[in-house]
Write a protein that holds these residues in place. Sequence first.
Motif, PDB file in Angstrom:
ATOM      1  N   PRO A 284       0.827  -1.208   0.000  1.00 45.57           N
ATOM      2  CA  PRO A 284       0.000   0.000   0.000  1.00 45.57           C
ATOM      3  C   PRO A 284       0.855   1.249   0.000  1.00 45.57           C
ATOM      4  CG  PRO A 284      -0.046  -1.049   2.156  1.00 45.57           C
ATOM      5  CD  PRO A 284       0.645  -2.011   1.235  1.00 45.57           C
ATOM      6  N   PRO A 285       0.271   2.409  -0.268  1.00 44.95           N
ATOM      7  CA  PRO A 285       1.056   3.656  -0.290  1.00 44.95           C
ATOM      8  C   PRO A 285       1.837   3.844   1.006  1.00 44.95           C
ATOM      9  CG  PRO A 285      -1.148   4.035  -1.141  1.00 44.95           C
ATOM     10  CD  PRO A 285      -1.146   2.635  -0.607  1.00 44.95           C
ATOM     11  N   SER A 286       3.086   4.231   0.863  1.00 48.66           N
ATOM     12  CA  SER A 286       3.949   4.395   2.031  1.00 48.66           C
ATOM     13  C   SER A 286       4.957   5.497   1.750  1.00 48.66           C
ATOM     14  CB  SER A 286       4.675   3.082   2.370  1.00 48.66           C
ATOM     15  OG  SER A 286       5.408   2.626   1.240  1.00 48.66           O
ATOM     16  N   ALA A 287       5.505   6.063   2.851  1.00 51.31           N
ATOM     17  CA  ALA A 287       6.523   7.111   2.770  1.00 51.31           C
ATOM     18  C   ALA A 287       7.814   6.573   3.352  1.00 51.31           C
ATOM     19  CB  ALA A 287       6.071   8.360   3.506  1.00 51.31           C
ATOM     20  N   LEU A 288       8.915   6.735   2.644  1.00 46.35           N
ATOM     21  CA  LEU A 288      10.201   6.175   3.032  1.00 46.35           C
ATOM     22  C   LEU A 288      11.263   7.277   3.039  1.00 46.35           C
ATOM     23  CD1 LEU A 288      10.098   3.052   0.682  1.00 46.35           C
ATOM     24  CD2 LEU A 288       9.379   3.150   3.071  1.00 46.35           C
ATOM     25  N   ILE A 289      12.125   7.243   4.057  1.00 47.53           N
ATOM     26  CA  ILE A 289      13.262   8.165   4.120  1.00 47.53           C
ATOM     27  C   ILE A 289      14.478   7.402   3.615  1.00 47.53           C
ATOM     28  CG2 ILE A 289      14.695   9.591   5.617  1.00 47.53           C
ATOM     29  CD1 ILE A 289      12.308   9.841   7.495  1.00 47.53           C
ATOM     30  N   LEU A 290      14.902   7.718   2.412  1.00 49.40           N
ATOM     31  CA  LEU A 290      15.981   6.973   1.765  1.00 49.40           C
ATOM     32  C   LEU A 290      17.240   7.790   1.549  1.00 49.40           C
ATOM     33  CD1 LEU A 290      13.922   5.025  -0.949  1.00 49.40           C
ATOM     34  CD2 LEU A 290      14.548   4.299   1.361  1.00 49.40           C
ATOM     35  N   ASP A 291      17.204   9.080   1.904  1.00 47.57           N
ATOM     36  CA  ASP A 291      18.397   9.889   1.665  1.00 47.57           C
ATOM     37  C   ASP A 291      18.371  11.110   2.579  1.00 47.57           C
ATOM     38  OD1 ASP A 291      20.725  10.848   0.609  1.00 47.57           O
ATOM     39  OD2 ASP A 291      19.819  11.690  -1.197  1.00 47.57           O
ATOM     40  N   VAL A 292      19.536  11.443   3.105  1.00 53.56           N
ATOM     41  CA  VAL A 292      19.744  12.663   3.889  1.00 53.56           C
ATOM     42  C   VAL A 292      20.986  13.340   3.338  1.00 53.56           C
ATOM     43  CG1 VAL A 292      20.175  13.661   6.144  1.00 53.56           C
ATOM     44  CG2 VAL A 292      18.711  11.641   5.942  1.00 53.56           C
ATOM     45  N   ASN A 293      20.837  14.583   2.916  1.00 56.18           N
ATOM     46  CA  ASN A 293      21.976  15.302   2.355  1.00 56.18           C
ATOM     47  C   ASN A 293      22.065  16.692   2.962  1.00 56.18           C
ATOM     48  OD1 ASN A 293      20.026  16.893   0.891  1.00 56.18           O
ATOM     49  ND2 ASN A 293      19.914  15.227  -0.620  1.00 56.18           N
ATOM     50  N   THR A 294      22.962  17.487   2.458  1.00 54.42           N
ATOM     51  CA  THR A 294      23.179  18.820   3.023  1.00 54.42           C
ATOM     52  C   THR A 294      21.996  19.747   2.790  1.00 54.42           C
ATOM     53  OG1 THR A 294      24.303  19.473   0.982  1.00 54.42           O
ATOM     54  CG2 THR A 294      25.677  18.609   2.767  1.00 54.42           C
ATOM     55  N   ASN A 295      21.195  19.476   1.783  1.00 51.46           N
ATOM     56  CA  ASN A 295      20.043  20.333   1.499  1.00 51.46           C
ATOM     57  C   ASN A 295      18.859  20.045   2.406  1.00 51.46           C
ATOM     58  OD1 ASN A 295      21.394  21.604  -0.653  1.00 51.46           O
ATOM     59  ND2 ASN A 295      20.845  19.911  -2.022  1.00 51.46           N
ATOM     60  N   GLY A 296      18.696  18.781   2.818  1.00 56.23           N
ATOM     61  CA  GLY A 296      17.567  18.414   3.653  1.00 56.23           C
ATOM     62  C   GLY A 296      17.395  16.916   3.710  1.00 56.23           C
ATOM     63  N   ILE A 297      16.212  16.490   4.123  1.00 53.15           N
ATOM     64  CA  ILE A 297      15.873  15.072   4.235  1.00 53.15           C
ATOM     65  C   ILE A 297      14.938  14.718   3.067  1.00 53.15           C
ATOM     66  CG2 ILE A 297      14.797  13.315   5.679  1.00 53.15           C
ATOM     67  CD1 ILE A 297      15.463  15.035   8.105  1.00 53.15           C
ATOM     68  N   VAL A 298      15.296  13.671   2.320  1.00 50.17           N
ATOM     69  CA  VAL A 298      14.528  13.266   1.143  1.00 50.17           C
ATOM     70  C   VAL A 298      13.561  12.163   1.565  1.00 50.17           C
ATOM     71  CG1 VAL A 298      14.610  12.455  -1.229  1.00 50.17           C
ATOM     72  CG2 VAL A 298      16.497  13.831  -0.320  1.00 50.17           C
ATOM     73  N   VAL A 299      12.271  12.459   1.444  1.00 45.39           N
ATOM     74  CA  VAL A 299      11.216  11.501   1.769  1.00 45.39           C
ATOM     75  C   VAL A 299      10.573  11.053   0.457  1.00 45.39           C
ATOM     76  CG1 VAL A 299       9.135  11.077   3.099  1.00 45.39           C
ATOM     77  CG2 VAL A 299      10.835  12.712   3.936  1.00 45.39           C
ATOM     78  N   TYR A 300      10.536   9.756   0.217  1.00 40.33           N
ATOM     79  CA  TYR A 300       9.978   9.199  -1.016  1.00 40.33           C
ATOM     80  C   TYR A 300       8.559   8.702  -0.770  1.00 40.33           C
ATOM     81  CZ  TYR A 300      14.491   9.243  -3.392  1.00 40.33           C
ATOM     82  OH  TYR A 300      15.662   9.637  -3.990  1.00 40.33           O
ATOM     83  N   LEU A 301       7.663   9.041  -1.675  1.00 39.10           N
ATOM     84  CA  LEU A 301       6.301   8.509  -1.654  1.00 39.10           C
ATOM     85  C   LEU A 301       6.231   7.342  -2.639  1.00 39.10           C
ATOM     86  CD1 LEU A 301       3.313   8.559  -0.860  1.00 39.10           C
ATOM     87  CD2 LEU A 301       2.947  10.303  -2.627  1.00 39.10           C
TER      88      LEU A 301
END
Length: 361
Positions: A284-301
Amino acid sequence: MIQHLWTSAIIVVAAGLLWWLQRSYFRHYPHKGSLPFYLLRVMAQLGILCVALLALALNWGMPKEGLHYVGHYFLDGFSVSGVKIIPAHIVAAIIIVALLLRLVEFITRRLDHFLGMFSLDSGARYSLVILSKYVTITLSLLIGIGLAGVPLEKLTLIASALSVGIGFGLQTMVNNFVSGIILIFERPIKVGDWIQVGSAEGYVQRISIRYTLILTFDRTEVFVPNSEIISGQVTNWMHSNSVVRLMLPFTVEHNANLDRVKELLVAVAQKHPDVMQDDPSIIPPSALILDVNTNGIVVYLRVYLRDCNLMFNVQTDLRAGVMESLLAEGIPVARQQQDVRILNSQLEPLRLTEAEAGSKT
């Protein structure tokens, strides 16, 4: 003399009128570019030219015995290097082949409509129609060759010549031919599939014996040789099903409430009607945190769609919905950050002219 000139003028005008009529007819022929179209057009033009030339010859004094000889050679034929050629049989064979091929086109269209009554997908129906078409075309050509009086031993000579030609320069054509037959039988791709072959990506419009026609998303037509599809890597988005996964990245600031961000992303996906929700075969639809960089936190839908054809529209809807939800909650989207270092040793004082210094004061 004057009478012959007037008669010749009438013959030429009549021939020109017939020529114009046949051009008008074939201009509105329903299947331009097909083999029956070319055969019938050539026969009509040759017939008009031959009749006009005979009429002119008779008008300018050719004896009737000459017409008798022409008819004799046309009907009874003549021999060339031991091979008997009968023009009447050849003309009849060409006309019959053209009519048979026209009948083949009609039958294949009707066969497509007939197969549509059964529970067959478009790809299987297209394969059956194509196979039936090529089999009937081959039978029609064999019938025409038999009517033309071509002996079988001459066909073996032609086959030998073709084998030599294949050995020298037709390997690519034969390779595409065999690959086309493999595509029709194995059906790794079918008409209507969304595929990618090299740099060409789009929908399959036609699978012929020599090439596959792909209609790209910018409405250009790409002809891909069948051998490239058989021997190369092909991405088929719709081979067994049309389900596709989307991974949409959103970058938020480091101090953002990640639990709330994930809730907002999932809520937007659950509201969309084209996103799969409760299917046991997918996640089912989910949100995943797969990357953290200097600009911010990347959350994938992460979402799944039943129809890959809706992929671009759904991406647009989800991105717009997520941005509205984040802004409504006061969660800013991270921006690209860049540090600039200024070295004092590289700074130079600003020197102003007297006029500029006076204007500053």
